[in-house]
Design an enzyme around this catalytic site. Sequence first.
Site, mmCIF file in Angstrom:
data_model
loop_
_atom_site.group_PDB
_atom_site.id
_atom_site.type_symbol
_atom_site.label_atom_id
_atom_site.label_comp_id
_atom_site.label_asym_id
_atom_site.label_seq_id
_atom_site.Cartn_x
_atom_site.Cartn_y
_atom_site.Cartn_z
ATOM 1 N N LYS A 1 69.329 -3.115 17.562
ATOM 2 C CA LYS A 1 68.449 -4.158 18.532
ATOM 3 C C LYS A 1 68.628 -4.103 18.998
ATOM 4 O O LYS A 1 70.194 -4.452 19.798
ATOM 5 C CB LYS A 1 68.520 -4.867 17.156
HETATM 6 C C1 E4P Z 1 65.145 -10.166 11.171
HETATM 7 O O1 E4P Z 1 65.946 -8.751 11.676
HETATM 8 C C2 E4P Z 1 66.679 -10.619 11.614
HETATM 9 O O2 E4P Z 1 67.958 -10.562 11.418
HETATM 10 C C3 E4P Z 1 66.066 -12.977 10.094
HETATM 11 O O3 E4P Z 1 64.706 -12.246 10.263
HETATM 12 C C4 E4P Z 1 66.620 -13.929 11.164
HETATM 13 O O4 E4P Z 1 65.984 -14.666 9.556
HETATM 14 P P1 E4P Z 1 67.031 -16.159 9.963
HETATM 15 O O5 E4P Z 1 65.786 -17.365 11.306
HETATM 16 O O6 E4P Z 1 66.270 -16.357 8.580
HETATM 17 O O7 E4P Z 1 67.763 -16.652 10.392
#
Ligand code: E4P
Length: 221
Positions: free
Chosen positions: A83
């Site tokens: 990522k």
């Molecule tokens: C995705 O890869 C993220 O880790 C995640 O969906 C973030 O979600 P949140 O806004 O609930 O922290």
Amino acid sequence: MRLFLDTANIEEIREINRWGVLSGVTTNPTLVFKEAIDPEQVWKEILAEVDGDVSLETTEPEAAAMYEEGKHLATFADNAVVKVPMTPAGLEAGKRLVDDGIRINVTLVFSPAQAILAAEIGAYIVSPFLGRIDDAAADGMHALRQMCEIYDVQGYQTQVLAASLRHPMHVVEAALCGADIATMPYDVFSKLVKHPLTDAGVEKFLADWRELKQKLGKEGA
Ligand code: E4P
């Protein structure tokens, strides 16, 4: 649409994995922080447990260091996806990783314009954060719909991963929009299976079955 868990908790992953519907896992620094164990240990355990893509996030802010970190994360397992954030440095490091044949997930995406950039560097996955767009009093689902349409019209191969999902209807709407993947916390995943009429139906069937067996038992006696 493939279903991913958004967690770094191995017990949650093991439980949902037993259902036979888990295609991958996304993690981020906050989720790993919650586990309070060595990140490499957490990631390697998840990579071994899941038969699918597992996203591991870089944390170096500068492009050169982020690229080196990404290369290192990619060595953990064949199913590791690196990522990178949707920043100039993330794009630069991400493009270099793609050129090395490493699959990347461009994260923290909030607009269709950013999604175009992710596709242009050849990202494997782009992650729009629907719930956080809603938190900012905008329409996350509308943004997702636009991204899916743009990718379709342009023939981009990057997969759209609907992230930051907060409830089951987010998952249903994301599927209708044509998202390739939906990632969600354990709580949302668990709610997908639930319906009060299913519970009531199972209870009634089991009660009738017990009564029938009792009746047959008496008649046989
Ligand atoms: C995705 O890869 C993220 O880790 C995640 O969906 C973030 O979600 P949140 O806004 O609930 O922290």
